[in-house]
Design a protein around this motif. Sequence first.
Motif, PDB file in Angstrom:
ATOM      1  N   THR A 115     -62.925 -30.551  81.651  1.00  0.00           N
ATOM      2  CA  THR A 115     -64.251 -31.029  81.512  1.00  0.00           C
ATOM      3  C   THR A 115     -64.909 -30.726  82.893  1.00  0.00           C
ATOM      4  OG1 THR A 115     -63.790 -33.368  81.887  1.00  0.00           O
ATOM      5  CG2 THR A 115     -63.823 -32.533  79.638  1.00  0.00           C
ATOM      6  N   VAL A 116     -64.328 -31.070  83.944  1.00  0.00           N
ATOM      7  CA  VAL A 116     -64.452 -30.819  85.348  1.00  0.00           C
ATOM      8  C   VAL A 116     -65.015 -29.397  85.527  1.00  0.00           C
ATOM      9  CG1 VAL A 116     -63.737 -30.626  87.860  1.00  0.00           C
ATOM     10  CG2 VAL A 116     -63.188 -32.743  86.545  1.00  0.00           C
ATOM     11  N   TYR A 117     -63.997 -28.501  85.113  1.00  0.00           N
ATOM     12  CA  TYR A 117     -64.543 -27.186  85.418  1.00  0.00           C
ATOM     13  C   TYR A 117     -65.759 -26.784  84.395  1.00  0.00           C
ATOM     14  CZ  TYR A 117     -60.706 -26.218  88.177  1.00  0.00           C
ATOM     15  OH  TYR A 117     -59.690 -26.416  89.347  1.00  0.00           O
ATOM     16  N   TYR A 118     -65.970 -27.312  83.430  1.00  0.00           N
ATOM     17  CA  TYR A 118     -66.945 -27.116  82.404  1.00  0.00           C
ATOM     18  C   TYR A 118     -68.507 -27.570  83.236  1.00  0.00           C
ATOM     19  CZ  TYR A 118     -70.716 -27.753  78.845  1.00  0.00           C
ATOM     20  OH  TYR A 118     -71.662 -28.024  77.920  1.00  0.00           O
ATOM     21  N   GLU A 119     -68.191 -28.867  83.868  1.00  0.00           N
ATOM     22  CA  GLU A 119     -69.272 -29.554  84.673  1.00  0.00           C
ATOM     23  C   GLU A 119     -69.826 -28.609  85.827  1.00  0.00           C
ATOM     24  OE1 GLU A 119     -71.332 -32.073  84.106  1.00  0.00           O
ATOM     25  OE2 GLU A 119     -70.173 -32.676  82.337  1.00  0.00           O
ATOM     26  N   ARG A 120     -68.763 -27.687  86.151  1.00  0.00           N
ATOM     27  CA  ARG A 120     -68.933 -26.831  87.398  1.00  0.00           C
ATOM     28  C   ARG A 120     -69.636 -25.593  86.980  1.00  0.00           C
ATOM     29  NH1 ARG A 120     -63.459 -28.439  90.686  1.00  0.00           N
ATOM     30  NH2 ARG A 120     -64.057 -30.036  91.824  1.00  0.00           N
ATOM     31  N   LYS A 121     -69.616 -25.538  85.577  1.00  0.00           N
ATOM     32  CA  LYS A 121     -69.957 -23.992  84.934  1.00  0.00           C
ATOM     33  C   LYS A 121     -69.000 -22.904  85.008  1.00  0.00           C
ATOM     34  CE  LYS A 121     -74.790 -25.158  85.264  1.00  0.00           C
ATOM     35  NZ  LYS A 121     -74.587 -26.756  84.848  1.00  0.00           N
ATOM     36  N   LEU A 123     -66.524 -21.661  83.308  1.00  0.00           N
ATOM     37  CA  LEU A 123     -66.123 -21.752  81.824  1.00  0.00           C
ATOM     38  C   LEU A 123     -64.737 -21.211  81.407  1.00  0.00           C
ATOM     39  CD1 LEU A 123     -69.462 -21.151  80.071  1.00  0.00           C
ATOM     40  CD2 LEU A 123     -68.629 -23.294  81.038  1.00  0.00           C
ATOM     41  N   THR A 124     -64.361 -20.119  82.307  1.00  0.00           N
ATOM     42  CA  THR A 124     -63.010 -19.352  82.209  1.00  0.00           C
ATOM     43  C   THR A 124     -62.103 -20.497  82.500  1.00  0.00           C
ATOM     44  OG1 THR A 124     -64.132 -17.411  82.919  1.00  0.00           O
ATOM     45  CG2 THR A 124     -61.518 -17.657  82.861  1.00  0.00           C
ATOM     46  N   ASP A 125     -62.085 -21.206  83.674  1.00  0.00           N
ATOM     47  CA  ASP A 125     -61.124 -22.219  84.152  1.00  0.00           C
ATOM     48  C   ASP A 125     -61.006 -23.514  82.789  1.00  0.00           C
ATOM     49  OD1 ASP A 125     -59.866 -20.696  86.134  1.00  0.00           O
ATOM     50  OD2 ASP A 125     -60.810 -21.562  87.777  1.00  0.00           O
ATOM     51  N   ALA A 126     -62.264 -23.760  82.661  1.00  0.00           N
ATOM     52  CA  ALA A 126     -62.418 -24.861  81.770  1.00  0.00           C
ATOM     53  C   ALA A 126     -61.844 -24.525  80.318  1.00  0.00           C
ATOM     54  CB  ALA A 126     -63.705 -25.057  81.452  1.00  0.00           C
ATOM     55  N   ILE A 127     -61.751 -23.264  79.837  1.00  0.00           N
ATOM     56  CA  ILE A 127     -61.173 -22.835  78.467  1.00  0.00           C
ATOM     57  C   ILE A 127     -59.521 -22.722  78.594  1.00  0.00           C
ATOM     58  CG2 ILE A 127     -60.909 -20.853  77.100  1.00  0.00           C
ATOM     59  CD1 ILE A 127     -63.787 -20.316  77.339  1.00  0.00           C
ATOM     60  N   ARG A 132     -54.618 -25.375  77.269  1.00  0.00           N
ATOM     61  CA  ARG A 132     -53.241 -25.911  77.560  1.00  0.00           C
ATOM     62  C   ARG A 132     -53.148 -27.160  77.101  1.00  0.00           C
ATOM     63  NH1 ARG A 132     -52.738 -25.840  83.925  1.00  0.00           N
ATOM     64  NH2 ARG A 132     -50.735 -26.925  83.628  1.00  0.00           N
ATOM     65  N   ALA A 133     -54.277 -27.741  77.008  1.00  0.00           N
ATOM     66  CA  ALA A 133     -54.051 -29.147  76.497  1.00  0.00           C
ATOM     67  C   ALA A 133     -53.910 -29.109  75.106  1.00  0.00           C
ATOM     68  CB  ALA A 133     -55.550 -30.046  76.740  1.00  0.00           C
ATOM     69  N   ASN A 152     -65.011 -30.257  73.188  1.00  0.00           N
ATOM     70  CA  ASN A 152     -65.369 -29.488  74.465  1.00  0.00           C
ATOM     71  C   ASN A 152     -65.136 -28.191  74.294  1.00  0.00           C
ATOM     72  OD1 ASN A 152     -65.595 -31.732  76.232  1.00  0.00           O
ATOM     73  ND2 ASN A 152     -63.440 -32.310  75.943  1.00  0.00           N
ATOM     74  N   LEU A 153     -64.234 -27.506  73.595  1.00  0.00           N
ATOM     75  CA  LEU A 153     -64.291 -26.083  73.402  1.00  0.00           C
ATOM     76  C   LEU A 153     -65.426 -25.608  72.716  1.00  0.00           C
ATOM     77  CD1 LEU A 153     -60.571 -25.496  72.548  1.00  0.00           C
ATOM     78  CD2 LEU A 153     -61.979 -24.497  74.614  1.00  0.00           C
TER      79      LEU A 153
END
Length: 172
Positions: A115-121, A123-127, A132-133, A152-153
């Motif tokens: 979710t932190v990576y999503y907030e930072r836009k 998206l590749t790292d967020a996914i 992994r989660a 979140n996905l």
Amino acid sequence: NRKDSALYYTERAIRFARRSSQKEVLAESFNTQGRIYAYFGQVDLSMAKNINALQLATDLNNAFLMSHYNRELGDAQRSILNLDDAENYFNRSLQNAEDIHDRRQIGLSLMSLGTVYYERKNLTDAIRFLDRALIELRATDDVNGLGEVHNNLGLIFRKQKKYADAVSNFNK
């Protein structure tokens, strides 16, 4: 939804726990009070109570509680968009969970990092973190955690205009 009553009873729990020898109970009481403050939007008071809880858990060398409280502190930081601090707390939570091989806590920490990576836009790292989660949370059959990951996905895929993937995840 009754803040005064909730705080009254957690304050009683804290007073009782201070008189006992069970520091885990005191840590949990502080954490409960912190969650109440967070629920009512008082992030600063929530942080203060959870820092107290984390210090007690650290003194007890209780990695499970340290993982849990670090994640809650990260959630508070993310809610006010202090993403660097949130990431630090989530990484500590992940490390504590890995130390005790708690797959559920690992999964929740990975989701939080996503979710932190999503907030930072990013998206590749967020996914990457959310995938992994999913692996960890499926292994523990944590349906609530899995639901949050899929939500979140879904948000990410909607942002990417991958509507079929978004709908699939939202439906899960």
